[in-house]
Design a protein around this motif. Sequence first.
Motif, PDB file in Angstrom:
ATOM      1  N   ALA A 279       0.848  -1.194   0.000  1.00 27.65           N
ATOM      2  CA  ALA A 279       0.000   0.000   0.000  1.00 27.65           C
ATOM      3  C   ALA A 279       0.880   1.239   0.000  1.00 27.65           C
ATOM      4  CB  ALA A 279      -0.917   0.005   1.219  1.00 27.65           C
TER       5      ALA A 279
ATOM      6  N   HIS B 198       0.650   5.284   1.280  1.00 30.62           N
ATOM      7  CA  HIS B 198      -0.066   6.293   2.063  1.00 30.62           C
ATOM      8  C   HIS B 198       0.352   7.673   1.570  1.00 30.62           C
ATOM      9  CE1 HIS B 198      -1.113   3.001   4.795  1.00 30.62           C
ATOM     10  NE2 HIS B 198       0.170   2.680   4.788  1.00 30.62           N
TER      11      HIS B 198
ATOM     12  N   THR C  14      -5.008   6.332   1.554  1.00 25.64           N
ATOM     13  CA  THR C  14      -4.230   5.126   1.328  1.00 25.64           C
ATOM     14  C   THR C  14      -4.654   4.492   0.012  1.00 25.64           C
ATOM     15  OG1 THR C  14      -3.908   4.695   3.682  1.00 25.64           O
ATOM     16  CG2 THR C  14      -3.664   2.827   2.198  1.00 25.64           C
TER      17      THR C  14
ATOM     18  N   SER D  69      -4.092   1.220  -2.648  1.00 26.93           N
ATOM     19  CA  SER D  69      -3.632  -0.143  -2.881  1.00 26.93           C
ATOM     20  C   SER D  69      -4.455  -0.708  -4.020  1.00 26.93           C
ATOM     21  CB  SER D  69      -3.812  -1.011  -1.625  1.00 26.93           C
ATOM     22  OG  SER D  69      -5.197  -1.282  -1.418  1.00 26.93           O
TER      23      SER D  69
ATOM     24  N   SER E 104      -8.123  -0.557  -3.547  1.00 26.63           N
ATOM     25  CA  SER E 104      -8.795   0.744  -3.490  1.00 26.63           C
ATOM     26  C   SER E 104      -9.603   0.977  -4.759  1.00 26.63           C
ATOM     27  CB  SER E 104      -7.767   1.878  -3.347  1.00 26.63           C
ATOM     28  OG  SER E 104      -6.948   1.702  -2.220  1.00 26.63           O
TER      29      SER E 104
ATOM     30  N   VAL F 105      -3.244   8.607   8.800  1.00 25.31           N
ATOM     31  CA  VAL F 105      -2.602   7.393   8.310  1.00 25.31           C
ATOM     32  C   VAL F 105      -3.056   6.220   9.176  1.00 25.31           C
ATOM     33  CG1 VAL F 105      -0.405   6.217   7.919  1.00 25.31           C
ATOM     34  CG2 VAL F 105      -0.606   8.682   7.496  1.00 25.31           C
TER      35      VAL F 105
END
Length: 512
Positions: A67, A69, A80, A82, A85, A500
């Motif tokens: 991932a 951030h 975030t 990835s 997402s 985060v």
Amino acid sequence: MRVRTGMLGLALAAALALSGGAPPLVPGAAAAGCTAGTESDFNGDGARDIAVADPEAAVSGAAEAGAVHVVYGGGRGAETFSQGSGGVPGTAEAGDRYGHALATFDHNGDGCTDLVVGSPYEDVEGHADAGSVQILYGSPTGLGGGPAALDLHQGKGSGNIAACVAEAEDWFGYAVAAGETASGEPYLVIGVPGEGYAEQERIGMLHYLRGSVNVGVNQDSDAVPGTVETDDRFGYAVAASPRHIAVGGPGEAIGERTFSGGVWIFGHTLRSSDDKPTPLAGIDQDSDGVNGGSETGDRMGASLAAVPYRPSGASSATDSLIAVGLPGEDTWTGEDAGRVVTLRVTGSGGVSQVADIHQGVTGVEGVGEDGDYFGQHLTAVNTAPGSASTAQNVLLVVGIPGEDIEAAGGKDSGGVQIVPLVGVPGTSDVWLEQGRFGLPGRPGVQEYLGTSLWASRHQLHVGKPYGPRADRGVFGIPWANLTSGGTGAVSAWRPGEGGVPAGGRAFGAVVR
């Protein structure tokens, strides 16, 4: 990886896309709300943002899917990204390591910075670890708020990337570099160190994308020094300045000395015959004017950094300074102690050594010891690119992840060395470890400080992905603190703070 016969190095026609339906790398119009001019400004508001990768993060139960951030400057929150997402192509799978490599540039010329994410262990159509690269576009609302993400992998789209076939262990996207040429054109460089050719495995190659150009380069390309051999790993590391490109092949054999390594220098100027970057030099430790001698396991080119260089009296930065890491170099004080060689590349294409840097050089703090791996990671900065380059504004940062901090009992605690790229390296050497210059924590066992470094114009960003969880994070140290006794505040980005998510496995392993 195999390349379809006759297709290696074809330029992408101006009307064709890089990837199905995606535009080529040509500057566009500025978007409303995007203000260009700030480094890594994904939402274009004039405040620097930061991208912090955790390539070992689990996503939806998939271990080491990875991932990234993103924390927006000015207190504008965090996101975030990835492959789990929305809006990010692909599916999060175990071992993809999304975020293994990062780069930033304004791909579509709208004034908002775009983020390049390499996933070299991505499986493509059943081929394990073939690799992929994505470009997430910036917008006034942040990454992902603009055009759809561009998903690149070999065998897809048009041009040289499409001409290559995705196969197991290509590691497409293991290294990436991006920016603008001296004429303002955005470019993207993608390293594929696992690429095979003919009957040779892991020879490696480079994809170069710029405007309508989409070409591939390896040691079998016309005028590129050397020959393709198994385990050369050309493209393992890449770096670029507005005028030049450096490509590392740490597996290059020099005679019978395997993994001695080498580096190749290209100019952004394209040859009329094939639209490929112009080869300027191939450098190894047996090259004239380069210190040392090629030895097995030196791994020259395992890391690279490049900055523009403006000679005194010149009206612009006509040259480049390139730092080349040799982390496996044996010095008289230790095996695998490591060293760095710096090169100057002139505007006319001349390449010469500037300095030989290691912990046995006068004025450079410390003593090279077994397994220090000095030069395993590098970053460099020109803090005043509009001025003549000096020892004060052109700096090299060297990661030494195997450094032992004996006073603290820290086996493989790691350390960071900062030296000038202009002048004698030891004249203004700065040693950084935990507990110094505002970097929190204290040296501990197997924390490997120096594995994650990025130099922006205003701060040195140091990632601490390992060690005690309480110490983990990314820390931005003002250059004035490091070079002139300043006391500016050290910025911090940590899991569980500032939007985060908490947890993660290797938060800060890569920073941009």
